[in-house]
Design a protein around this motif. Sequence first.
Motif, short mmCIF file in Angstrom:
data_model
loop_
_atom_site.label_atom_id
_atom_site.label_comp_id
_atom_site.label_asym_id
_atom_site.label_seq_id
_atom_site.Cartn_x
_atom_site.Cartn_y
_atom_site.Cartn_z
N PRO B 301 9.32 3.26 -7.17
CA PRO B 301 8.78 4.62 -7.29
C PRO B 301 7.73 4.85 -6.21
O PRO B 301 7.10 3.91 -5.73
CB PRO B 301 8.12 4.63 -8.68
CG PRO B 301 8.62 3.45 -9.37
CD PRO B 301 9.07 2.47 -8.36
N LEU B 302 7.55 6.10 -5.87
CA LEU B 302 6.66 6.44 -4.77
C LEU B 302 5.25 5.93 -5.00
O LEU B 302 4.55 5.55 -4.07
CB LEU B 302 6.63 7.97 -4.64
CG LEU B 302 6.51 8.51 -3.24
CD1 LEU B 302 7.55 7.91 -2.35
CD2 LEU B 302 6.64 10.01 -3.26
N GLU B 303 4.85 5.92 -6.27
CA GLU B 303 3.51 5.48 -6.61
C GLU B 303 3.27 4.05 -6.08
O GLU B 303 2.24 3.75 -5.51
CB GLU B 303 3.36 5.50 -8.13
CG GLU B 303 1.95 5.43 -8.59
CD GLU B 303 1.83 5.64 -10.09
OE1 GLU B 303 2.83 6.00 -10.73
OE2 GLU B 303 0.73 5.44 -10.59
N ASP B 304 4.29 3.20 -6.26
CA ASP B 304 4.14 1.81 -5.82
C ASP B 304 4.35 1.69 -4.32
O ASP B 304 3.77 0.83 -3.68
CB ASP B 304 5.13 0.93 -6.57
CG ASP B 304 4.92 1.05 -8.05
OD1 ASP B 304 4.02 0.39 -8.57
OD2 ASP B 304 5.62 1.85 -8.69
N GLN B 305 5.20 2.54 -3.78
CA GLN B 305 5.38 2.52 -2.33
C GLN B 305 4.06 2.78 -1.63
O GLN B 305 3.74 2.16 -0.62
CB GLN B 305 6.38 3.58 -1.90
CG GLN B 305 7.81 3.19 -2.17
CD GLN B 305 8.75 4.25 -1.65
OE1 GLN B 305 8.49 4.88 -0.65
NE2 GLN B 305 9.84 4.45 -2.37
N ALA B 306 3.31 3.72 -2.19
CA ALA B 306 2.03 4.05 -1.58
C ALA B 306 1.12 2.83 -1.56
O ALA B 306 0.41 2.57 -0.59
CB ALA B 306 1.37 5.19 -2.36
N LEU B 307 1.20 2.05 -2.64
CA LEU B 307 0.41 0.81 -2.70
C LEU B 307 0.87 -0.17 -1.63
O LEU B 307 0.08 -0.75 -0.92
CB LEU B 307 0.63 0.16 -4.07
CG LEU B 307 -0.47 0.29 -5.08
CD1 LEU B 307 -0.08 -0.46 -6.33
CD2 LEU B 307 -1.76 -0.27 -4.53
N PHE B 308 2.21 -0.30 -1.52
CA PHE B 308 2.76 -1.27 -0.59
C PHE B 308 2.43 -0.96 0.85
O PHE B 308 2.33 -1.84 1.69
CB PHE B 308 4.28 -1.38 -0.76
CG PHE B 308 4.66 -2.50 -1.66
CD1 PHE B 308 4.61 -3.80 -1.20
CD2 PHE B 308 5.05 -2.27 -2.95
CE1 PHE B 308 4.94 -4.84 -2.03
CE2 PHE B 308 5.37 -3.31 -3.79
CZ PHE B 308 5.32 -4.60 -3.33
N LYS B 309 2.28 0.32 1.13
CA LYS B 309 1.97 0.71 2.48
C LYS B 309 0.72 -0.02 2.96
O LYS B 309 0.63 -0.45 4.11
CB LYS B 309 1.75 2.22 2.54
CG LYS B 309 2.35 2.82 3.76
CD LYS B 309 2.24 4.30 3.77
CE LYS B 309 2.59 4.77 5.15
NZ LYS B 309 2.63 6.19 5.29
N GLY B 310 -0.25 -0.17 2.06
CA GLY B 310 -1.45 -0.91 2.42
C GLY B 310 -1.24 -2.41 2.36
O GLY B 310 -1.65 -3.14 3.26
N ILE B 311 -0.54 -2.85 1.30
CA ILE B 311 -0.40 -4.30 1.10
C ILE B 311 0.33 -4.95 2.27
O ILE B 311 -0.04 -6.03 2.73
CB ILE B 311 0.35 -4.57 -0.22
CG1 ILE B 311 -0.53 -4.17 -1.41
CG2 ILE B 311 0.76 -6.03 -0.33
CD1 ILE B 311 0.15 -4.27 -2.74
N LEU B 312 1.38 -4.28 2.77
CA LEU B 312 2.19 -4.88 3.83
C LEU B 312 1.42 -5.02 5.14
O LEU B 312 1.85 -5.72 6.04
CB LEU B 312 3.46 -4.05 4.06
CG LEU B 312 4.46 -4.13 2.91
CD1 LEU B 312 5.63 -3.22 3.15
CD2 LEU B 312 4.95 -5.56 2.73
#
Lengths: 324, 504
Positions: B301-312
Amino acid sequence: MLAAVKKIWARTAYGQLANQGVLGMNRRNHSYIARYNPRHLYPLVDNKLKTKRLAEEYSVRVPKLVGAIENQHDIILLDSLVAKLQGFCIKPCKGSGGKGIIVITGRDARGFIKANGQVITAENLHRHISNILAGLFSLGGKPDIALIETLIHADERMTAFTYEGVPDLRVIVFCGFPVMAMMRLSCKASGGKANLHQGAVGVGIDIKTGAAVNAIQNGASIKVHPDTQQELSALQVPAWQELLELACGCYDMTGLGYLGVDLVLDRDLGPLLLELNARPGLSIQIANKAGLLPRLQAVEQLKKIERYSNLERVAFAREHFAAL
Amino acid sequence: MKTGPSSVYVLAVLLLILGASLSIYRHVQFEVPWLPGEQRTIWSIEAKIEFDSQDAPVKASFATPDNQPGFERLSERTASPGFGLAFVDEGGARRAEWSIRQASGQQTLYYQVDMVAKPESLDGNQALPPALRLVSHTGPQAAAAKELLDRARSRSADAYTLARELINEFNTQAQLAQLLNHSQKRIVWLVDLLNQAGVPAREVLVLNLEDGRRRQSLTSVLQVFENDRYQLFNIDTAEQGRHPNQLIWQAHAGALLDLAGGSRSKVHFSIIKQEVPVSRVLREKNLSERNLLDFSVHSLPLEDQALFKGILLIPMGVMIVVFLRILVGIRTSGTFMPVLIAMAFIQTNLVPGLIGFSLIVGVGLVIRSYLSRHNLLLVARISAVIITVIILIAIFAILAYRLGLTEGLKITFFPMIILSWTIERISILWEEEGPSEVLTQVGGSLFVAVLAYAVMSNNLVRHLTFNFLGLQFVFMAVVLLCGNYTGYRLTELRRFKPFIGRPD
């Protein structure tokens, strides 16, 4: 083509250090400390009480332990412990780099007299011990134990070269072979401490003879001691064979393959083990104007290394690791 | 127990091959470009609708955003297992309608839309004005409303100035405004009064787009028309105009969510920004059935994608630390502290971040030196420092806000526990080794942090790490190889200077 690249490489700073066999931090950590020092043996050297007990087990001479203070409420016992002593030394059990060590050489009406002549009141001395117990000087700030030892009376032949403090000998012992040695002399700039990064003088010592090779302070070569004006090249360590044998014995005692052994020569007791270090520094190479790598590799190439006795190891080192 | 160095090289080479081939596959198969190139900004917005249902038929009707000046809808998707879905047109407003015969327990519906930003069309601000709707009020409120309107009218020249003055009246005439607020909300009064004055106006719900935001909600603003052009007004500050990142989610009358058969509904939004090549945008328009971006972490879901954008991005920062410590030999206080500081800098921007960091650590050190006099045990001392840091952050945030520096509010992005440990470590270092060593280590840490920030905020790096998950294997391989580097550090060339330039 390849030869040409090698030739150019040898002329770079990297190549020059490599040619002289200088041991760098990465290589020390990767190829020596990680490989030869099993983690579970570290407490033997990081904890001075354990080192001391181990040393007594192996009949290695150490400064005599007067007592250990483990709890805040035992601090008052200090006075009875040292009642009969003129001088003594307080150190944190897990300290490093000489931090938290106080040397008392006498007393007067106001309290105790420190090695540098200053007076410390009994109350302040108690507070210092309380700080030791709280972990102020220990690795990672862990709660600690305060050790009280008898005073070391440095051999007169050595004291001429030092300003305050006790001159000590650092020997790098690799798999039981003494590969490099350095005398550390405290001076005014180092505040009586014998640590090179605090400004103490380091004198490289020839493994073969025990004579001075070169001296440095703050990474630069010097000829005379900055405070005593003694010619440092005149330094000759007495009881050299005995000191080397003691250093080598510490390998059998701890099992640590890459070990820094700090020794001191006592006027009355002879060579004593001061402390051990599982991560000895690299400045000893600058003091000796020689790289450690060729010597370490020479030991690594020996076959059936476990068959060498203590004396054979010292003999091998004195024969092969002489200064140029 | 230990395996030789050669096995590490084999592992590293395998990881390199794996990472490279995964990345090449993505490039070839999904045509994800290596370089950011000429780009269009796409905002992917996900609305998460949650509600409880009670074993009854459920019908949920949700407003969806339409093409508008500044934005064009590219594609939309929904995720709602078991629900029937239809898009219906209700008087010009397009709504998504979910329905189900029976549902029990908590339900979650997702609606996701991709909007292409078209800032060049923003000046247009054209739309069909709504019909005037005259509502008659009675009693004291009618009189109060009339007074506000008359005062505003006398000080205005046209529709926009009237709206602005009306909002100002609501702010200055506090007593009248309070009286009016009793019967209906300020925005409704504003619309009513403007309609009375013959100005078409309505309430619209807008979403402020910011990359990587989660759990956002809509804000309601006033849309005032003059002929077929309009302006947006903030109903509290009377601020006029539209930010390029303001998306009008719902312009027409009706609720954002009409829910029959459910209760306790919640709607919140997650936003992610994508830079996409123009050619892809054009192609997607014709092929709106397919997913637009083929994200590497797209299944989330987009909510988690937004998180991953930083994590990656973190592995990139970690790699910089590895380089600088192993190859260069820079000393930092705390191994990976600089990466976390760099992450905070990304949120705060560099200069405010540096100022904030120096302020917190500087004042923290002063307070820590006071604490050390009390001879506290370690855990209690660190806890005290943590609380101090939090108080400092609160004070600085409030001070900055009072002084009108909204940038200062971002100070809260600093990792507080890490900062506390940094303060503790620095102060011990100060006592043990003196100020010069402190300067070396803090300077080293900040240097590494700034470098990591520069790399992690680089557009190309962000593009690559987010779109090519395979690169993580490459990072892993590089770090493994660095772990086997036994050569000299750059700083050791200086340390062992006496050995250099000696004749053999």
